[in-house]
Design an enzyme around this catalytic site. Structure first.
Site, mmCIF file in Angstrom:
data_model
loop_
_atom_site.group_PDB
_atom_site.id
_atom_site.type_symbol
_atom_site.label_atom_id
_atom_site.label_comp_id
_atom_site.label_asym_id
_atom_site.label_seq_id
_atom_site.Cartn_x
_atom_site.Cartn_y
_atom_site.Cartn_z
ATOM 1 N N HIS A 133 11.353 -58.641 -70.757
ATOM 2 C CA HIS A 133 11.296 -59.481 -71.996
ATOM 3 C C HIS A 133 12.628 -60.247 -71.585
ATOM 4 O O HIS A 133 11.639 -61.647 -71.968
ATOM 5 C CB HIS A 133 11.433 -58.939 -72.788
ATOM 6 C CG HIS A 133 11.298 -59.225 -73.952
ATOM 7 N ND1 HIS A 133 10.379 -59.556 -74.990
ATOM 8 C CD2 HIS A 133 12.221 -60.369 -75.313
ATOM 9 C CE1 HIS A 133 10.263 -60.272 -76.117
ATOM 10 N NE2 HIS A 133 11.860 -60.660 -76.246
ATOM 11 N N GLU A 134 14.008 -60.255 -71.300
ATOM 12 C CA GLU A 134 14.792 -61.691 -71.416
ATOM 13 C C GLU A 134 14.437 -62.616 -70.072
ATOM 14 O O GLU A 134 14.620 -63.358 -70.506
ATOM 15 C CB GLU A 134 16.345 -61.359 -71.132
ATOM 16 C CG GLU A 134 16.297 -59.647 -72.953
ATOM 17 C CD GLU A 134 16.123 -61.138 -74.268
ATOM 18 O OE1 GLU A 134 16.186 -61.920 -73.787
ATOM 19 O OE2 GLU A 134 15.811 -59.850 -74.807
ATOM 20 N N HIS A 182 11.599 -64.965 -71.077
ATOM 21 C CA HIS A 182 12.809 -66.113 -71.833
ATOM 22 C C HIS A 182 13.448 -67.297 -71.258
ATOM 23 O O HIS A 182 13.011 -67.815 -71.082
ATOM 24 C CB HIS A 182 13.735 -65.812 -72.526
ATOM 25 C CG HIS A 182 12.657 -65.100 -74.144
ATOM 26 N ND1 HIS A 182 12.162 -66.005 -74.861
ATOM 27 C CD2 HIS A 182 13.103 -63.473 -74.698
ATOM 28 C CE1 HIS A 182 11.866 -64.970 -75.578
ATOM 29 N NE2 HIS A 182 12.425 -63.744 -75.931
ATOM 30 N N GLU A 225 8.114 -66.554 -77.234
ATOM 31 C CA GLU A 225 8.369 -65.173 -76.998
ATOM 32 C C GLU A 225 6.493 -64.697 -76.411
ATOM 33 O O GLU A 225 6.578 -63.519 -75.779
ATOM 34 C CB GLU A 225 8.151 -64.459 -78.321
ATOM 35 C CG GLU A 225 7.640 -62.926 -78.951
ATOM 36 C CD GLU A 225 9.327 -62.494 -78.151
ATOM 37 O OE1 GLU A 225 10.587 -63.333 -78.342
ATOM 38 O OE2 GLU A 225 9.774 -61.202 -78.471
HETATM 39 ZN ZN ZN Z 1 12.016 -61.851 -76.932
#
Ligand code: ZN
Length: 497
Positions: free
Chosen positions: A261-262, A265, A291
């Site tokens: 997830h990170e 980003h 996101e």
């Molecule tokens: Zn996030």
């Protein structure tokens, strides 16, 4: 670029650099700073942000901005630069200094009191602080200005141009897609995911995740991963992007999917065009678009069958004692288990958005005065029952679970769901250009996916508005249908619906 624009650009680069220095102090505080440093660090950060704010809002900046806006024959980048500079200047100057100062004071106390209230599951302890935060958000929205709803002004800070009038039908469609699906899944035999709670060495989890990150295309020469209590991504320009993760020996999902997830980003920030770096156009365009990148890598890639076709044997080799008796199929089902629960951050892909819609509706009701702070926990629990069929055992597992309100952030939650929706739209577009995408991923080959995202999303930074960017990248506006279809297809197959 003309004379005034050039001067303005240099000035805003100084503001940017001060903000980046502040972000580095924040990163350090959340990773390595000894706890004794907290008070001095708060002073240092306050000083930096005060200087940055003064530099951004003083008369000279204002004059430069107005002069630059009068200049003729601008190129596209300068036009975009002036648009974003104007937006940042207006945002910083519309809020009265007293309100900014009050917000900072109220939220720094509220954060601490929220942590205590959550630990003791004592809503009454947090209620007076929430009262003030609702009031501050109402005044912030008034100061920023809006056409229809208070909420629109708050939301616009995180997702430029988005309004309740656009969100309401989107969220209704999302409810219509999710609630019946959850009902159908509940009729099927449940999935046993206890294999994910076996004893997995933390450092080994981190090493495995970093190998995966490297393969996906995270550039460790321009980024790094460390540990923190709450995972996050921050950056000090495109060439120094930091992510964090947390290790839990009895939870194989947290570090692995948290890292993916990170990473999503982080790769967005690493992919910004070099010539936009170091000024207002550098950085992701909105929280929703940001996101979409994290969710795409975490879920559409990381929780896909194709991804584990390539990675499962290696995971088994990394944790033989824990996984040798688990088939790839059982593992895939375990990481995609759907089960309504009380905690948003633990929610699966199908139930997640209902947690967001609940918060969105409650924030609106609180801001518009339809709901009192005193009645909020009961309203929360009623909505949980209505949307997810569960009732929190206490307020710690209900209205007190998220940090957002205590830090003053209202209007932020919807961006999580906007990211989910957009992730599926982008995925479909990549598939049109690269029909073999899934077989590539099954070989651990991301040589098409990452460049596609770089070309269509990352490199543009804030050159376009979020809406323009979505339109350019997908050929259409924000649309729930691809995400609804993704959920139905994927979980229909997993649960034999
Ligand atoms: Zn996030």
């Amino acid at each position: 670029m003309n004379e005034q624009s050039t001067q303005l650009k240099a000035r805003l680069a100084d503001v940017h650099n001060l903000n980046m220095a502040g972000a580095l102090l924040d990163w350090d505080q959340q990773t390595y700073m000894p706890s004794g440093g907290v008070e001095a660090r708060a002073e240092q950060r306050a000083t930096l942000s005060k200087i940055a704010h003064q530099l951004l809002t003083n008369d000279e900046t204002s004059k430069l901005l107005e002069q630059a806006e009068r200049e003729q024959n601008r190129d596209e980048t300068t036009t975009a630069f002036l648009r974003v500079a104007r937006r940042e200047f207006d945002h910083a100057t519309k809020l009265p200094a007293e309100l900014v100062e009050e917000t900072s004071r109220v939220t720094s106390i509220a954060q601490e009191e929220w942590a205590k209230a959550r630990a003791a599951s004592d809503y009454a302890h947090f209620a007076p602080h929430l009262e003030k935060i609702v009031d501050i958000n109402q005044r912030t929205a008034q100061a920023l200005g809006y056409e229809e709803k208070l909420y629109d002004a708050l939301l616009d800070q995180y997702e430029e141009g988005m309004t309740c009038a656009q969100l309401d039908p989107i969220f209704e469609q999302l409810k219509e897609a999710s609630i019946p699906l959850i009902g159908r899944i509940a009729q099927q035999p449940g999935i046993d995911d206890s294999i994910l709670a076996r004893d997995y060495d933390g450092e080994t989890q981190k090493a495995f995740a970093e190998r995966v990150l490297d393969e996906c295309g995270f550039d460790f020469n321009r980024g790094r991963q460390d540990l923190s209590v709450h995972p996050f991504c921050t950056n000090f320009g495109r060439d120094d992007v930091r992510i964090t993760t947390r290790l839990n020996t009895n939870d194989l999902q947290s570090a692995l999917f948290g890292s993916l997830h990170e990473m999503g980003h982080a790769m967005y920030e690493q992919g910004i065009a070099p010539d936009l770096d170091g000024n207002v156009l550098g950085g992701g365009v909105s929280l929703g678009v940001h996101e979409s990148q994290s969710r795409l890598w975490e879920n559409l890639v990381g929780r896909s069958r194709a991804f584990w076709k390539h990675n499962y044997r290696r995971l088994q080799e990394t944790f033989p004692a824990q996984l040798n008796d688990v088939s790839e199929d059982d593992f895939y089902r375990a990481i995609n288990k759907v089960e309504p629960s009380c905690i948003r951050v633990e929610a699966d892909e199908v139930t997640y958005n209902l947690h967001i819609i609940l918060r969105y509706e409650m924030e609106n009701d609180l801001l518009e005065g339809r709901l009192s702070v005193a009645d909020a926990p009961a309203a929360w629990n009623a909505k949980m029952q209505q949307y997810l069929g569960v009732t929190p055992p206490d307020d710690a597992h209900g209205i007190l679970q998220d940090v957002h309100w205590s830090i003053g952030a209202m209007g932020y939650f919807p961006t999580y769901s906007l990211g989910n929706i957009l992730s599926a739209q982008l995925w479909n577009r990549v598939l049109e250009d690269a029909p073999n995408l899934e077989s590539q991923i099954a070989r651990g080959d991301f040589s098409v996916l990452l460049p596609w995202l770089r070309e269509n999303i990352h490199r543009h930074g804030k050159t376009y508005t979020p809406k323009q960017l979505v339109q350019r990248a997908t050929g259409t506006s924000l649309d729930v249908a691809p995400y609804a279809k993704y959920l139905n297809d994927k979980f229909g197959a997993i649960y034999s619906l």
